[in-house]
Every structure is written in structure tokens, then in C-alpha cells.
Design an enzyme around this catalytic site. Structure first.
Site, mmCIF file in Angstrom:
data_model
loop_
_atom_site.group_PDB
_atom_site.id
_atom_site.type_symbol
_atom_site.label_atom_id
_atom_site.label_comp_id
_atom_site.label_asym_id
_atom_site.label_seq_id
_atom_site.Cartn_x
_atom_site.Cartn_y
_atom_site.Cartn_z
ATOM 1 N N TYR A 1 0.831 -1.206 0.000
ATOM 2 C CA TYR A 1 0.000 0.000 0.000
ATOM 3 C C TYR A 1 0.865 1.256 0.000
ATOM 4 O O TYR A 1 0.602 2.218 -0.699
ATOM 5 C CB TYR A 1 -0.920 0.003 1.225
ATOM 6 C CG TYR A 1 -1.944 1.091 1.160
ATOM 7 C CD1 TYR A 1 -3.190 0.868 0.579
ATOM 8 C CD2 TYR A 1 -1.663 2.371 1.658
ATOM 9 C CE1 TYR A 1 -4.124 1.886 0.489
ATOM 10 C CE2 TYR A 1 -2.598 3.387 1.574
ATOM 11 C CZ TYR A 1 -3.824 3.139 0.989
ATOM 12 O OH TYR A 1 -4.752 4.147 0.897
ATOM 13 N N PHE B 1 -5.793 20.542 -24.721
ATOM 14 C CA PHE B 1 -6.543 19.299 -24.919
ATOM 15 C C PHE B 1 -7.873 19.441 -24.177
ATOM 16 O O PHE B 1 -7.965 20.191 -23.211
ATOM 17 C CB PHE B 1 -5.727 18.122 -24.380
ATOM 18 C CG PHE B 1 -6.417 16.801 -24.579
ATOM 19 C CD1 PHE B 1 -6.534 16.261 -25.842
ATOM 20 C CD2 PHE B 1 -6.968 16.113 -23.509
ATOM 21 C CE1 PHE B 1 -7.189 15.051 -26.033
ATOM 22 C CE2 PHE B 1 -7.621 14.903 -23.695
ATOM 23 C CZ PHE B 1 -7.734 14.375 -24.962
ATOM 24 N N ASP B 2 -8.914 18.712 -24.600
ATOM 25 C CA ASP B 2 -10.251 18.984 -24.037
ATOM 26 C C ASP B 2 -10.346 18.781 -22.520
ATOM 27 O O ASP B 2 -10.976 19.574 -21.836
ATOM 28 C CB ASP B 2 -11.381 18.266 -24.803
ATOM 29 C CG ASP B 2 -11.152 16.776 -25.008
ATOM 30 O OD1 ASP B 2 -10.139 16.266 -24.512
ATOM 31 O OD2 ASP B 2 -11.983 16.128 -25.673
ATOM 32 N N ASP C 1 2.462 19.085 -21.211
ATOM 33 C CA ASP C 1 1.373 18.106 -21.363
ATOM 34 C C ASP C 1 1.850 17.164 -22.466
ATOM 35 O O ASP C 1 1.753 17.462 -23.650
ATOM 36 C CB ASP C 1 0.082 18.840 -21.742
ATOM 37 C CG ASP C 1 -1.117 17.903 -21.785
ATOM 38 O OD1 ASP C 1 -0.966 16.724 -21.406
ATOM 39 O OD2 ASP C 1 -2.197 18.342 -22.210
ATOM 40 N N LYS D 1 -0.832 6.956 -24.441
ATOM 41 C CA LYS D 1 -0.450 7.262 -25.821
ATOM 42 C C LYS D 1 0.952 6.693 -26.067
ATOM 43 O O LYS D 1 1.115 5.486 -26.122
ATOM 44 C CB LYS D 1 -0.493 8.767 -26.073
ATOM 45 C CG LYS D 1 -1.829 9.539 -26.039
ATOM 46 C CD LYS D 1 -2.970 9.076 -25.317
ATOM 47 C CE LYS D 1 -4.190 9.961 -25.333
ATOM 48 N NZ LYS D 1 -4.162 11.180 -24.561
ATOM 49 N N HIS E 1 -19.672 15.683 -26.559
ATOM 50 C CA HIS E 1 -19.477 14.735 -27.659
ATOM 51 C C HIS E 1 -19.518 13.278 -27.195
ATOM 52 O O HIS E 1 -19.869 12.402 -27.958
ATOM 53 C CB HIS E 1 -18.158 15.017 -28.387
ATOM 54 C CG HIS E 1 -16.964 15.097 -27.486
ATOM 55 N ND1 HIS E 1 -16.793 16.105 -26.567
ATOM 56 C CD2 HIS E 1 -15.895 14.292 -27.354
ATOM 57 C CE1 HIS E 1 -15.660 15.910 -25.918
ATOM 58 N NE2 HIS E 1 -15.093 14.810 -26.374
HETATM 59 C C1 LIG Z 1 -5.069 12.135 -23.894
HETATM 60 C C2 LIG Z 1 -4.582 13.448 -23.486
HETATM 61 C C3 LIG Z 1 -4.867 13.988 -22.217
HETATM 62 C C4 LIG Z 1 -5.784 13.315 -21.217
HETATM 63 O O1 LIG Z 1 -5.330 12.080 -20.862
HETATM 64 P P1 LIG Z 1 -6.279 10.831 -20.512
HETATM 65 O O2 LIG Z 1 -5.320 9.736 -20.312
HETATM 66 O O3 LIG Z 1 -7.189 10.623 -21.671
HETATM 67 O O4 LIG Z 1 -7.030 11.191 -19.277
HETATM 68 C C5 LIG Z 1 -4.328 15.215 -21.897
HETATM 69 N N1 LIG Z 1 -3.568 15.886 -22.771
HETATM 70 C C6 LIG Z 1 -3.272 15.402 -23.998
HETATM 71 C C7 LIG Z 1 -2.406 16.193 -24.913
HETATM 72 C C8 LIG Z 1 -3.771 14.174 -24.397
HETATM 73 O O5 LIG Z 1 -3.498 13.710 -25.634
#
Ligand SMILES: *Cc1c(COP(=O)(O)O)cnc(C)c1O
Length: 475
Positions: free
Chosen positions: A78, A140-141, A231, A274, A467
Site C-alpha cells: 500500500y 486538450f479537451d 502536457d 499514448k 461529444h
Molecule cells: C489524452 C490526453 C490527455 C488526457 O489524458 P487521458 O489519459 O485521456 O485522461 C491530456 N492531454 C493530452 C495532450 C492528451 O493527448
């Protein structure tokens, strides 16, 4: 050099496939039924009804045998898990960042650092968050969403070429540096809690940001005493493009370019789904202890929101797998093969007259606005094209346009969107050249009736991030 198709120059994949997942083709009648049931929203289709899934490259790619093997080493303690130290050492080795919190995915990191940095400004300088705005080359969204639910505005400062699909340029993901400075001068540096450098710039079509642009933004930020967040979901693809395109880096290793890029930020926030190739995972890391109080606040909130800070949102095995995935991400021959797949898809589509954003790192971005000039932005041409692609070929893509961008939170009016795109994201090492040929062929079918395609309107519109769950009727 490795094996190449002598006629086309296409490189043979630098890996072999040892675990396979069956996929099923459906009939057009089945797909019509499926899409109707899904409210004309491909996000709501079950994956069993999809033949080729290009909705996202997030968590959907193949994993490597070393990543799988690493999972067995997980220490599930833990607190103080050995696997945590394996992961944080990998982060320090690769990026040079000393303080790490594992999170369940990218947005798990965002829900920790974003409120912490906004609070810091409010408390230190007695500012009102309603006057604050954060800046990015393009948010990013989820990064935008987390900023906004903390009552801070977002301002995008993309290069002017970013959304013009007819312009070819090496670094279309760059910041417009003049706009960054003008924005800081206009609203006051104290009102800017952070700047986000998004690499690659997802919303602009996976376009890379140059080393010199990252450096320049960091210098501006230091001058005004604003923290910079990298990011960095697609850090390795960005490094690969720098090696290919930026003078002076031709002979550098991807790992050296990576380390250099991360000099130009204070905090890294990563969706590891990613480039780092894990199905689930994220990272929040601080370069050093210059923002130690903020790091401590993130750790405290991590206990509540993600988990104890030495596992955060991940089990021990998943931390081990991520530590390996971070290194695997930087294999140059894999990056080359991946970028080649995207280029192949884009040039195949363009050869049949489908205009695309210049090939970027992870997806083909089709200019649906140009293809469907008869559908107004408020009837979502990119989304209409996504529906038609599914009906024609059982293939799923995602709209990146007005639907994704949404409404102004204050006026509730649709925000004007710079481009109406359909994104075909390619999962890592998952589909073959034959699959890509099938998708290109599907578009020559779609094109035959393109002028007859109709737009959509909402039958249900969620208040935010609409979306994902919206439902539509065809006009
Ligand atoms: C995918 C992504 C995020 C968010 O990450 P999640 O793993 O989907 O929560 C943030 N910033 C960028 C540039 C991304 O491509």
C-alpha cells in the site's frame, strides 16, 4: 537499414505479432441498426460492432512482451511499493524530473495540479480566479475542462498555420510567441496561473512543437514568473519530429532530445496511454523542489482522488509496465514505422481527393469542412462524415470540430471552431497496411455520395464534454 518494399519504399514492420484479437465485419443493414441505436454517435457503439476502430490511439495499442513481463514484478504494498521507486527512477532517468505521482490516466494528473496551481495564485497574491486565464499552444479537451471547472479561463495561442490544412510547415504545433506575450501583457502575469506546452499538439492534428519554440515559451514564462506544464502524452513522437525536421538534432538520440525538451518546463503531466503504450496510466512529475508546496498539495489531494501517493491511480504491476513502456516509447525504428503508417494513410486519402491536415504524429485529420461545404458547422460536418464512414465500412473515427469544442460557458453560444475535422487515430502497432488500404478504399465509396450527406442536430445535449454522450437526429 531494415527491410523496405522496393517499389513503394514502405518499411516492413519492425516487430512481429504474437497475440491476436479477432474483429468482425458486419453488413450495412446491421450497421444502420447499430448506429440508430447509438443515437448517431459513434462513441456509443459497442466495439464488437466495429471492424476497424480509429476512434483513438489512447490505450488501444499493442503492448510489448517486456511490458507484459514487467507486470509480474508488481509490488502491491500500500505504501512505499518497490514498483513506485522503479517508476519514479525511470521518470528521473528519462525526463530529469525528481518528484513523481502515478495517476490512473492523464486527467488524473490534471485534477491534482490544476486546482493546486490556481489556488496558489489566489492565496499568494489575493487574486480572483474569475480574472485568471491559462495559456497553451492548444488545450486538450480535458485540460481545458479542468481549468474551466476551477473557474479559470483558457486562451489558446497556436501558430497561425495550425488549422489551415492547405499549409505545410514543419512545426504547426508551435505557440504564436507574440500572442503569448501580448496575452500576458494584456491580462497581467499574476493572473496567469500556468502555461501548458502540449506535445505533440493533439488538437491541431498531432503537430509537433519545435525545441526552439519550447525554449522560447519557457524563457517568456520565467521572465514573468509563470510555471510551465509539459502536457506530454506524445513526447516521443514530438522528439522524433524534432530529429527529422529541426536543424542541429539530426544526429541526436531520441532519449537525448527527450531530456532536452523537458528542460523547458517545471511540471510534466502525462497521459501514458499514448506514447508510453499502456492501456491505463498517467504521470504527474515535478522537476525539482522549487514548487515543493504545490507538489505536497497534489500528494494530499492524490490520497483523496487517486490513491496513496506511492501508487496513485495504479496497481504495482501497472507501475512496472509503465516504467518499461516509457523506454519502449523512444525506440526510433518503432517511431519511424508508426509515423510512416500515418503518412501512408494521409497520402492515400489525398490521392483520392480527400483533403487532410499535414500528417502529424498519431492520426489522419480529414478536412470535413472542405469536403462537406453544404453542412453548416452547427450541424457538425465532421460528425456526419464519421457516421457515414461507419455505415460504409464499419470503421470508427472521431469528430474534432464544433461538436468537440462546445459552447461558451457564459453565453451558451456555440464557440466558433477554426476547422471541422474528422480524426482517424491509428493505435500503435495494431493495424497493418492492408487495414489502412481498406480505410482508404472506404473513403472512395463515401465520396461517391458526398453531396447527399446530411448534417445532424441534438436530440440530447449534455451540458459539458457533450461529444461523449450526446444523441442526434439526422436532418
Ligand atoms: C489524452 C490526453 C490527455 C488526457 O489524458 P487521458 O489519459 O485521456 O485522461 C491530456 N492531454 C493530452 C495532450 C492528451 O493527448
Amino acid at each position: 537499414m531494415y527491410q523496405q518494399d522496393l517499389k513503394t519504399g514502405y518499411l516492413a514492420e519492425p516487430y512481429k505479432i504474437r497475440v491476436i484479437e479477432p474483429i468482425r465485419q458486419t453488413t450495412r443493414e446491421e450497421r444502420e441498426e447499430v448506429l440508430k441505436l447509438a443515437g448517431y454517435n459513434p462513441f456509443l457503439i459497442q466495439s464488437k460492432d466495429i471492424f476497424i476502430d480509429l476512434l483513438t490511439d489512447s490505450g488501444t495499442g499493442a503492448v510489448t512482451q517486456d511490458m507484459q513481463a514487467a507486470m509480474l514484478r508488481g509490488d502491491e504494498a500500500y505504501s512505499g511499493s518497490r514498483s513506485y521507486y522503479t517508476l519514479s527512477s525511470a521518470v528521473e532517468d528519462i525526463f530529469g524530473y525528481q518528484l513523481t505521482i502515478p495517476t490512473h490516466q492523464g486527467r488524473g494528473a490534471e485534477q491534482l495540479y490544476i486546482p493546486a496551481l490556481i489556488n496558489k495564485r489566489e492565496q499568494e497574491k489575493g487574486l480572483q480566479r474569475s480574472k485568471m486565464a491559462a495559456i497553451s499552444n492548444y488545450f486538450f479537451d480535458t485540460t481545458q475542462g479542468h481549468t474551466q471547472i476551477n473557474n479559470c479561463k483558457v486562451i489558446n495561442a497556436p501558430d497561425e498555420s495550425a488549422f489551415n490544412t492547405s499549409v505545410r510547415a514543419d512545426f504547426k504545433g508551435n505557440f504564436d510567441l507574440q500572442k503569448v506575450v501580448a496575452t500576458i501583457e494584456e491580462i497581467g502575469a499574476e493572473n496567469i496561473p500556468y502555461i501548458v506546452s502540449t506535445i505533440t499538439c493533439n488538437s491541431a492534428g498531432g503537430q509537433p512543437v519545435s525545441m526552439s519554440n519550447l525554449e522560447a515559451v519557457y524563457e517568456i514564462a520565467k521572465h514573468y514568473d509563470i510555471p510551465v506544464i509539459m502536457d506530454c502524452a506524445r513526447f516521443a513522437e514530438n522528439a522524433y519530429f524534432i530529429k527529422q525536421r529541426e536543424a542541429g538534432y539530426e544526429d541526436w538520440q531520441i532519449s537525448d532530445i527527450t531530456k532536452e525538451m523537458f528542460k523547458y518546463a517545471d511540471i510534466l503531466s502525462m497521459s501514458a496511454k499514448k506514447d508510453a503504450m499502456v492501456p491505463m496510466g498517467g504521470l504527474l512529475s515535478f522537476k525539482d523542489d522549487s514548487l515543493l508546496e504545490t507538489f505536497r498539495e497534489c500528494q494530499t489531494h492524490c490520497v483523496l482522488l487517486e490513491g496513496f501517493p506511492t501508487y496513485g491511480g495504479l496497481e504495482g504491476g501497472a507501475m512496472e509496465r509503465l516504467a518499461v513502456g516509457l523506454y519502449e516509447a523512444m525506440r526510433e525504428e518503432w517511431l519511424e514505422s508508426r509515423i510512416q503508417q500515418i503518412e501512408y494513410l494521409v497520402s492515400g486519402l489525398e490521392s483520392i481527393g480527400i483533403q487532410c491536415q499535414q500528417a502529424g504524429g498519431h492520426a489522419a485529420f480529414i478536412d470535413a469542412g472542405a469536403l462537406l461545404p453544404h453542412i453548416k458547422p452547427e450541424h457538425f460536418p465532421g460528425h456526419a462524415l464519421a457516421c457515414e464512414l461507419y455505415l460504409t465500412a464499419g470503421t470508427r473515427g472521431a469528430e474534432i470540430g464544433s461538436l468537440l469544442l462546445g459552447r461558451d460557458p457564459e453565453t451558451r453560444l456555440q464557440l466558433p471552431c477554426p476547422a471541422e475535422l474528422l480524426r482517424l487515430a491509428v493505435p500503435r502497432a495494431t493495424y497493418t497496411k492492408a487495414h489502412l488500404d481498406y480505410v482508404i478504399e472506404a473513403f472512395s465509396e463515401v465520396k461517391k455520395n458526398i453531396h447527399k450527406l446530411k448534417g445532424l442536430s441534438f436530440s440530447y445535449e449534455p451540458p459539458v464534454l457533450r461529444h461523449f454522450n450526446a444523441r442526434f437526429t439526422q436532418l
